[in-house]
Design a protein around this motif. Structure first.
Motif, PDB file in Angstrom:
ATOM      1  N   ASP A 566       0.812  -1.219   0.000  1.00 22.02           N
ATOM      2  CA  ASP A 566       0.000   0.000   0.000  1.00 22.02           C
ATOM      3  C   ASP A 566       0.846   1.268   0.000  1.00 22.02           C
ATOM      4  N   ARG A 567       2.162   1.108  -0.161  1.00 22.13           N
ATOM      5  CA  ARG A 567       3.138   2.204  -0.242  1.00 22.13           C
ATOM      6  C   ARG A 567       3.455   2.811   1.126  1.00 22.13           C
ATOM      7  N   SER A 568       2.983   2.243   2.187  1.00 19.09           N
ATOM      8  CA  SER A 568       3.371   2.722   3.514  1.00 19.09           C
ATOM      9  C   SER A 568       4.775   2.217   3.843  1.00 19.09           C
ATOM     10  N   SER A 569       5.422   2.857   4.800  1.00 23.64           N
ATOM     11  CA  SER A 569       6.819   2.556   5.119  1.00 23.64           C
ATOM     12  C   SER A 569       6.943   1.284   5.945  1.00 23.64           C
ATOM     13  N   LYS A 570       7.924   0.448   5.575  1.00 23.61           N
ATOM     14  CA  LYS A 570       8.258  -0.707   6.400  1.00 23.61           C
ATOM     15  C   LYS A 570       9.146  -0.293   7.568  1.00 23.61           C
ATOM     16  N   PHE A 571      10.156   0.505   7.217  1.00 21.45           N
ATOM     17  CA  PHE A 571      11.123   0.961   8.203  1.00 21.45           C
ATOM     18  C   PHE A 571      11.357   2.450   7.992  1.00 21.45           C
ATOM     19  N   ASP A 572      12.250   3.008   8.767  1.00 22.80           N
ATOM     20  CA  ASP A 572      12.666   4.394   8.576  1.00 22.80           C
ATOM     21  C   ASP A 572      13.330   4.515   7.204  1.00 22.80           C
ATOM     22  N   THR A 573      12.724   5.300   6.319  1.00 21.11           N
ATOM     23  CA  THR A 573      13.218   5.400   4.940  1.00 21.11           C
ATOM     24  C   THR A 573      14.641   5.936   4.888  1.00 21.11           C
ATOM     25  N   SER A 574      15.039   6.738   5.867  1.00 20.40           N
ATOM     26  CA  SER A 574      16.402   7.287   5.857  1.00 20.40           C
ATOM     27  C   SER A 574      17.448   6.186   5.977  1.00 20.40           C
ATOM     28  N   ARG A 575      17.106   5.054   6.572  1.00 21.23           N
ATOM     29  CA  ARG A 575      18.062   3.947   6.663  1.00 21.23           C
ATOM     30  C   ARG A 575      18.309   3.337   5.279  1.00 21.23           C
ATOM     31  N   PHE A 576      17.253   3.247   4.464  1.00 20.63           N
ATOM     32  CA  PHE A 576      17.448   2.817   3.084  1.00 20.63           C
ATOM     33  C   PHE A 576      18.280   3.848   2.327  1.00 20.63           C
ATOM     34  N   ARG A 577      17.945   5.109   2.511  1.00 19.19           N
ATOM     35  CA  ARG A 577      18.629   6.165   1.759  1.00 19.19           C
ATOM     36  C   ARG A 577      20.131   6.178   2.045  1.00 19.19           C
ATOM     37  N   ARG A 578      20.491   5.947   3.292  1.00 20.45           N
ATOM     38  CA  ARG A 578      21.916   5.955   3.638  1.00 20.45           C
ATOM     39  C   ARG A 578      22.678   4.875   2.869  1.00 20.45           C
ATOM     40  N   ILE A 579      22.013   3.754   2.584  1.00 19.36           N
ATOM     41  CA  ILE A 579      22.656   2.646   1.864  1.00 19.36           C
ATOM     42  C   ILE A 579      22.617   2.867   0.359  1.00 19.36           C
ATOM     43  N   PHE A 580      21.444   3.220  -0.177  1.00 19.58           N
ATOM     44  CA  PHE A 580      21.266   3.253  -1.624  1.00 19.58           C
ATOM     45  C   PHE A 580      21.711   4.560  -2.282  1.00 19.58           C
ATOM     46  N   SER A 581      21.988   5.593  -1.504  1.00 19.99           N
ATOM     47  CA  SER A 581      22.433   6.855  -2.108  1.00 19.99           C
ATOM     48  C   SER A 581      23.934   6.893  -2.362  1.00 19.99           C
ATOM     49  N   ARG A 582      24.652   5.881  -1.896  1.00 20.26           N
ATOM     50  CA  ARG A 582      26.111   5.861  -2.080  1.00 20.26           C
ATOM     51  C   ARG A 582      26.487   5.404  -3.489  1.00 20.26           C
ATOM     52  N   LYS A 583      27.611   5.898  -3.959  1.00 19.67           N
ATOM     53  CA  LYS A 583      28.190   5.415  -5.218  1.00 19.67           C
ATOM     54  C   LYS A 583      29.692   5.298  -5.032  1.00 19.67           C
ATOM     55  N   PRO A 584      30.348   4.447  -5.818  1.00 14.34           N
ATOM     56  CA  PRO A 584      31.800   4.285  -5.670  1.00 14.34           C
ATOM     57  C   PRO A 584      32.554   5.557  -6.052  1.00 14.34           C
ATOM     58  N   ASP A 585      33.761   5.689  -5.556  1.00 14.00           N
ATOM     59  CA  ASP A 585      34.619   6.811  -5.943  1.00 14.00           C
ATOM     60  C   ASP A 585      34.877   6.775  -7.447  1.00 14.00           C
ATOM     61  N   GLY A 586      34.971   7.955  -8.039  1.00 13.22           N
ATOM     62  CA  GLY A 586      35.287   8.049  -9.463  1.00 13.22           C
ATOM     63  C   GLY A 586      34.084   8.234 -10.360  1.00 13.22           C
TER      64      GLY A 586
END
Length: 589
Positions: A566-586
């Protein structure tokens, strides 16, 4: 989406929206074809016994029907009325999508047909309607999910959904509308940005032409600068406009140029269409992908585009935009649209928001061994899909097929891959093609693999280079890897279902209603520890230039989404963001 124009990149000011309540009749397909008298009675109908809310499929609560059965054949009826018709006008009946074989009748006379459950089509009904008069419109839709002749994506071919197959979508499932247009109106305009020369190329197509017509093009940049052109109207004749100091489209800066096309007869405007474009260049060099010359790391999420109340059809225009915003809030910069052709308005919102998209067909359900009808159905529809969506800047890759492992005829299997790849390259050489997401590749610009290994150590062992070569799902069947950009375009799928977490006493039957990959985690911290370590493995490997996490939301019994169904949050969305917003150097983006 009652009031939203269904084709936002080719919009006319006036249209007749046919979404709303129709009447309908559900029939067994055999009765439609074997008893011509019954079929004739239905296509001449002036109304059926049931009511349905178009554009929602009869299997959905949103339709007002919620039929829990396999529907072979459905007839729809409503009345239509066209005004402002004269000898220079055409009445065009437009369908954004009807699953799968569609026949259209007006006052009992067949006006046209279409085969393909996900591609849009138009029918010229001018000869069958009179100005200001009311007519009976009947739409007949048939499909068969059991014979392997049609691509049906994640629709279950059984009575109920199971594992990663879900409830069905039959008949009209996207918008229907009528436009009254000039006989010499535009059908479409293909746009291509040439980054080297800083020129925007246009290739128009007209319904008809007469001597002396001109095509005027007005482009307005995001900063308000105006660029114009006026050329003789020519069928498929290409012209270009130089764009000085181009404002390029990319994530974080989704610059869009608005466009007006005007077909003119002297000073009289006989057709006007509003459009837009984004100027961006996507290319691949060696094993890297570049957007506008910047090194791109793709942090994608698998998006299946299902909704609890409406299956394949978005419940509203706002829901399409909200799914993109939910994804971006979790740290992703794009999505792999999985086993469904999304509404054009989804791409409009992706274009506006700077969201990267891989477009895919609903190829599952297709018998890859059938070189006859099955291949023909798939390839002809895929060409229509590419041509419909080719102008959207958010789409940066085509994926015609997905996980085509189950085959008996290797010659037919490889030929389908080759044909699908070549169609993409022929119609659109500006984008890379992923011939089949994961598993087996024959001709591909991107090399993609799927892995649902849940142990980070084992995942690292699987994905590390061995003798300079990366992991491949089925090397014994496919072409040799030749240095293409390499992406893990399905991983993760970590199951989380609050109703079953930690309860090992649940029966096997109960667990079948809660499906995911690998062993379920039993706490929020365990979930994020596994997720972060799996993602760290992928980010740490220099030969990998992107990933796609499974998936954006739960879908029915599949419980591995970042969000609930139903698109409601499972967990604190910021915890996902901290993981998925990263990219490798370069990487620049």
């Amino acid at each position: 989406m009652k009031d939203s124009y269904p084709r936002p990149q080719f919009e006319r000011e006036s249209f007749i929206n046919l979404n709303g309540w129709w009447t309908c009749h559900i029939s067994r397909k055999a009765m439609c074809y074997r008893n011509r008298e019954i079929d004739e009675e239905r296509v001449t109908s002036k109304g059926f016994e049931d009511r349905i809310l178009v554009p929602f499929a009869p299997e959905t609560p949103a339709s007002g029907m919620n039929v829990q059965d396999i529907i072979d054949c459905i007839y729809y009826h409503r009345t239509i009325q066209c005004e402002r018709l004269d000898e220079e006008k055409r009445a065009m009946l437009n369908f954004a999508a009807v699953f799968y074989h569609c026949e259209v009748y007006i006052d009992g006379i067949q006006t046209g047909f279409h085969d393909g459950g996900s591609s849009s089509f138009s029918i010229d009904i001018t000869a069958f309607v009179k100005d200001g008069e009311e007519h009976d419109l009947v739409v007949k839709a048939t499909s068969n999910l059991q014979d392997g002749s049609i691509p049906s994506g994640k629709q279950s071919s059984y009575m109920t959904s199971y594992a990663c197959f879900y409830h069905r979508t039959t008949g009209i499932w996207q918008s229907v509308w009528i436009e009254i247009v000039d006989r010499c109106s535009l059908e479409n305009v293909r746009t291509v940005w040439n980054a080297g020369s800083e020129e925007l190329y246009f290739t128009p197509s007209f319904r008809a032409l007469r001597k002396g017509l001109m095509l005027e093009t007005e482009i307005i940049s995001p900063e308000g600068e105006v660029f114009t052109s006026c050329v003789p109207a020519s069928q498929m004749g290409t012209y270009h406009i130089h764009i000085s100091n181009p404002d390029l489209w990319e994530p974080g800066h989704p610059a869009l140029y608005s466009i007006k096309y005007r077909v003119k007869d002297g000073e009289k405007v006989i057709d006007e269409v509003s459009s837009y474009t984004g100027l961006r260049d996507i290319r691949f060099e060696g094993n890297m992908i570049y957007l506008n010359g910047k090194k791109l790391y793709q942090r994608l999420v698998l998006d299946q585009g299902f909704y609890p109340e409406s299956n394949w059809t978005s419940p509203s225009d706002e829901a399409l935009e909200e799914d993109i915003r939910l994804s971006m809030a979790a740290g992703f910069n794009g999505a792999r649209l999985h086993q469904k052709v999304f509404e054009e308005r989804f791409f409009y919102h992706a274009d506006r928001l700077g969201y990267l998209v891989w477009a895919e067909s609903p190829s599952w359900g297709l018998d890859y061994n059938n070189e006859g009808l099955a291949h023909r159905n798939f390839l002809s529809e895929w060409a229509e899909i590419v041509m419909r969506d080719v102008n959207h800047p958010s789409i940066i890759a085509w994926t015609p097929l997905n996980e085509t492992f189950y085959f008996k005829n290797p010659l037919a299997h490889r030929r389908l891959h080759k044909n699908a790849y070549e169609i993409c390259r022929m119609l659109d050489p500006s984008r890379p093609v992923n011939d089949a997401s994961g598993y087996i590749h024959y001709m591909t610009d991107l090399w993609t693999v799927h892995t649902y290994v849940q142990d980070p150590g084992k995942l690292a062992q699987q994905l590390e280079l061995k003798d300079g070569m990366p992991f491949r799902n089925y090397p014994q069947y496919e072409a040799e890897y030749s240095g293409q950009p390499y992406l893990v375009d399905e991983y993760g799928g970590i199951k989380w279902d609050p109703e079953t977490q930690g309860d090992m006493s649940l029966s096997k039957a109960q667990n079948l209603t809660s499906w995911g990959y690998g062993d379920a985690v039993h706490s929020e911290d365990e979930f994020f520890t596994r997720l972060e370590k799996l993602t760290d493995v992928i980010l740490s490997m220099d030969h990998i230039c992107g990933y796609c996490y499974t998936q954006l939301t739960d879908v029915e019994q599949e419980k591995n989404g970042v969000y609930f169904y139903d698109r409601s949050s499972k967990f604190d969305t910021s915890r996902f963001r901290r993981i998925f917003s990263r990219k490798p150097d370069g990487y620049d983006i």
